[in-house]
Design a protein around this motif. Structure first.
Motif, PDB file in Angstrom:
ATOM      1  N   ALA A  95     -10.308  -6.190 -10.132  1.00  0.00           N
ATOM      2  CA  ALA A  95      -9.651  -5.335 -11.124  1.00  0.00           C
ATOM      3  C   ALA A  95      -9.598  -3.875 -10.706  1.00  0.00           C
ATOM      4  O   ALA A  95      -8.740  -3.122 -11.182  1.00  0.00           O
ATOM      5  N   ASN A  96     -10.515  -3.456  -9.822  1.00  0.00           N
ATOM      6  CA  ASN A  96     -10.584  -2.039  -9.448  1.00  0.00           C
ATOM      7  C   ASN A  96     -10.717  -1.880  -7.938  1.00  0.00           C
ATOM      8  O   ASN A  96     -11.342  -2.714  -7.267  1.00  0.00           O
ATOM      9  N   TYR A  97     -10.145  -0.778  -7.437  1.00  0.00           N
ATOM     10  CA  TYR A  97     -10.191  -0.500  -6.004  1.00  0.00           C
ATOM     11  C   TYR A  97     -10.485   0.978  -5.763  1.00  0.00           C
ATOM     12  O   TYR A  97     -10.042   1.843  -6.527  1.00  0.00           O
ATOM     13  N   THR A  98     -11.209   1.241  -4.685  1.00  0.00           N
ATOM     14  CA  THR A  98     -11.451   2.619  -4.260  1.00  0.00           C
ATOM     15  C   THR A  98     -10.198   3.157  -3.578  1.00  0.00           C
ATOM     16  O   THR A  98      -9.606   2.489  -2.729  1.00  0.00           O
ATOM     17  N   THR A  99      -9.800   4.354  -3.959  1.00  0.00           N
ATOM     18  CA  THR A  99      -8.656   4.996  -3.307  1.00  0.00           C
ATOM     19  C   THR A  99      -9.113   5.667  -2.021  1.00  0.00           C
ATOM     20  O   THR A  99     -10.041   6.474  -2.019  1.00  0.00           O
ATOM     21  N   LYS A 100      -8.456   5.318  -0.930  1.00  0.00           N
ATOM     22  CA  LYS A 100      -8.721   5.941   0.364  1.00  0.00           C
ATOM     23  C   LYS A 100      -7.416   6.532   0.883  1.00  0.00           C
ATOM     24  O   LYS A 100      -6.329   6.058   0.531  1.00  0.00           O
ATOM     25  N   LYS A 107      -5.689   6.860  -8.940  1.00  0.00           N
ATOM     26  CA  LYS A 107      -6.163   5.481  -9.058  1.00  0.00           C
ATOM     27  C   LYS A 107      -5.190   4.569  -8.330  1.00  0.00           C
ATOM     28  O   LYS A 107      -3.979   4.644  -8.531  1.00  0.00           O
ATOM     29  N   SER A 108      -5.725   3.712  -7.480  1.00  0.00           N
ATOM     30  CA  SER A 108      -4.868   2.815  -6.711  1.00  0.00           C
ATOM     31  C   SER A 108      -4.735   1.473  -7.417  1.00  0.00           C
ATOM     32  O   SER A 108      -5.706   0.944  -7.965  1.00  0.00           O
ATOM     33  N   ASN A 109      -3.522   0.929  -7.401  1.00  0.00           N
ATOM     34  CA  ASN A 109      -3.299  -0.374  -8.026  1.00  0.00           C
ATOM     35  C   ASN A 109      -3.323  -1.515  -7.013  1.00  0.00           C
ATOM     36  O   ASN A 109      -2.903  -2.629  -7.311  1.00  0.00           O
ATOM     37  N   LEU A 110      -3.835  -1.212  -5.816  1.00  0.00           N
ATOM     38  CA  LEU A 110      -4.021  -2.272  -4.829  1.00  0.00           C
ATOM     39  C   LEU A 110      -5.178  -1.911  -3.902  1.00  0.00           C
ATOM     40  O   LEU A 110      -5.535  -0.746  -3.743  1.00  0.00           O
ATOM     41  N   GLY A 111      -5.770  -2.935  -3.317  1.00  0.00           N
ATOM     42  CA  GLY A 111      -6.865  -2.745  -2.371  1.00  0.00           C
ATOM     43  C   GLY A 111      -6.688  -3.643  -1.165  1.00  0.00           C
ATOM     44  O   GLY A 111      -5.875  -4.581  -1.175  1.00  0.00           O
ATOM     45  N   GLY A 167      10.364   2.229   2.573  1.00  0.00           N
ATOM     46  CA  GLY A 167      10.876   3.484   3.118  1.00  0.00           C
ATOM     47  C   GLY A 167       9.870   4.151   4.025  1.00  0.00           C
ATOM     48  O   GLY A 167      10.215   5.005   4.829  1.00  0.00           O
ATOM     49  N   GLY A 168       8.591   3.762   3.878  1.00  0.00           N
ATOM     50  CA  GLY A 168       7.586   4.135   4.860  1.00  0.00           C
ATOM     51  C   GLY A 168       7.004   5.518   4.769  1.00  0.00           C
ATOM     52  O   GLY A 168       6.399   5.992   5.720  1.00  0.00           O
ATOM     53  N   LYS A 169       7.129   6.205   3.618  1.00  0.00           N
ATOM     54  CA  LYS A 169       6.661   7.587   3.580  1.00  0.00           C
ATOM     55  C   LYS A 169       5.688   7.888   2.449  1.00  0.00           C
ATOM     56  O   LYS A 169       5.534   9.036   2.058  1.00  0.00           O
ATOM     57  N   ASN A 170       5.022   6.885   1.925  1.00  0.00           N
ATOM     58  CA  ASN A 170       3.981   7.144   0.928  1.00  0.00           C
ATOM     59  C   ASN A 170       2.968   6.010   0.952  1.00  0.00           C
ATOM     60  O   ASN A 170       3.249   4.910   0.473  1.00  0.00           O
ATOM     61  N   ILE A 171       1.787   6.281   1.494  1.00  0.00           N
ATOM     62  CA  ILE A 171       0.743   5.264   1.602  1.00  0.00           C
ATOM     63  C   ILE A 171       0.023   5.129   0.266  1.00  0.00           C
ATOM     64  O   ILE A 171      -0.366   6.121  -0.352  1.00  0.00           O
ATOM     65  N   LEU A 172      -0.174   3.877  -0.169  1.00  0.00           N
ATOM     66  CA  LEU A 172      -0.793   3.599  -1.464  1.00  0.00           C
ATOM     67  C   LEU A 172      -2.294   3.354  -1.350  1.00  0.00           C
ATOM     68  O   LEU A 172      -3.032   3.621  -2.291  1.00  0.00           O
ATOM     69  N   ASN A 173      -2.731   2.819  -0.237  1.00  0.00           N
ATOM     70  CA  ASN A 173      -4.166   2.672   0.027  1.00  0.00           C
ATOM     71  C   ASN A 173      -4.354   2.291   1.488  1.00  0.00           C
ATOM     72  O   ASN A 173      -3.419   1.817   2.145  1.00  0.00           O
ATOM     73  N   VAL A 174      -5.577   2.502   1.974  1.00  0.00           N
ATOM     74  CA  VAL A 174      -5.865   2.289   3.394  1.00  0.00           C
ATOM     75  C   VAL A 174      -7.278   1.738   3.536  1.00  0.00           C
ATOM     76  O   VAL A 174      -8.139   1.975   2.677  1.00  0.00           O
ATOM     77  N   GLN A 175      -7.505   0.992   4.606  1.00  0.00           N
ATOM     78  CA  GLN A 175      -8.817   0.409   4.862  1.00  0.00           C
ATOM     79  C   GLN A 175      -9.097   0.437   6.362  1.00  0.00           C
ATOM     80  O   GLN A 175      -8.168   0.429   7.187  1.00  0.00           O
TER      81      GLN A 175
END
Length: 291
Positions: free
Chosen positions: A56-61, A145-149, A272-280
């Motif tokens: 349900a929750n993810y850390t934003t990186k 807040k990120s909506n994906l992890g 479009g490749g110009k806004n990252i939503l989350n990273v690991q």
């Protein structure tokens, strides 16, 4: 005379048929069959939905991509600021994209064109803005807040990284997304120009008292290879729904890189490749679960 007329008429008829035939052939050449629809080169059939029970929750990186080179005497200053930012917050992940030196990858030209990199040093935040080397400018990205992890597995087998990426969603996203997987090598040693050295305009800078070049300077997280298209493989819109976990296998040759210094970095970004939503990020030979 009658025979002559008949021969003349037959000759004209034959000539007319010949001209008609050539004209028809010419018309066909002016109106060729339409070209086939271009294939979607970034569509990866390897992507699938493996679960509908995402966390349900993810850390934003966030991602900092440092465009740099050993010839760039101002670049170690930005690298130092990036190092300080990462030490201050482990949710910041950095990549060194080298241009014009022995660490330049085959992807550098395409990346610099895509993101309008023409001056150095130059660092991009989440592929959406140029970093001003001030930590405070990163805080607004970290607070979102990120909506994906992302979870990563990166095992080593026969001088290859064989892994799996999982992408979990805690809310619906009403469009397709892209995901990128790449390999970096940390602590790559090479001499580095240092324009801060003895420069009276920077007497208080940590690099002022250091020589130029900086011998055996350690370059952090040098971009080596991609396991996906450099601008991302597609996650279909049907998959980007609440609770879904998408996954895909990947493989990267390690060549002659120092395995103990290698990491896999993966991120998801908007179409479009110009806004990252989350990273690991995960060390090669290890696993990183959703966090």
């Amino acid at each position: 005379m009658k025979n002559f007329k008949q021969c003349f008429l037959l000759s004209m008829l034959f000539l007319g048929l010949l001209i008609s035939s050539c004209s028809s052939s010419g018309d066909d050449s002016l109106n060729p069959d339409p070209e086939p629809e271009p294939k979607e080169s970034r569509k990866n059939s390897n992507v699938s939905v493996s679960s509908t029970d995402a966390p349900a929750n993810y850390t934003t990186k966030i991602l900092l991509e440092d465009y740099t080179g050993t010839w760039c005497g101002w670049c170690p200053g930005l690298a130092l600021e990036m190092e300080n930012a990462i030490e201050q917050n482990s949710n910041i992940i950095g990549i060194g994209i080298h241009v014009g030196d022995n660490m330049e990858s085959t992807y550098a030209e395409s990346l610099t064109k895509k993101f309008n990199v023409s001056s150095y040093p130059n660092a991009k935040i989440n592929r959406s803005a140029t970093w001003n080397q001030n930590y405070s400018s990163l805080e607004s990205y970290l607070e979102k807040k990120s909506n994906l992890g992302i979870a990563l597995n990166a095992s080593v087998e026969n001088e290859k990284v064989k892994g799996k990426i999982q992408i979990g969603f805690n809310s619906d996203i009403s469009e397709s997304l892209d995901y990128v997987i790449l390999l970096v090598e940390d602590k790559v040693k090479a001499d580095q120009k240092n324009f801060y050295s003895g420069n009276d305009d920077f007497t208080n800078h940590p690099l002022y008292s250091q020589p130029t070049p900086l011998k055996d300077y350690e370059h952090a997280n040098v971009l080596r290879k991609f396991a996906t298209d450099i601008f991302g493989d597609i996650i279909p819109e049907d998959y980007t729904k609440t609770g879904n976990v998408c996954e895909a296998d990947f493989e990267i040759n390690l060549d002659n890189y120092v395995v103990d210094n290698c990491y896999i970095i993966a991120f998801v970004l908007e179409k479009g490749g110009k806004n990252i939503l989350n990273v690991q990020m995960v060390k090669v030979g290890s696993n990183q679960d959703f966090d």
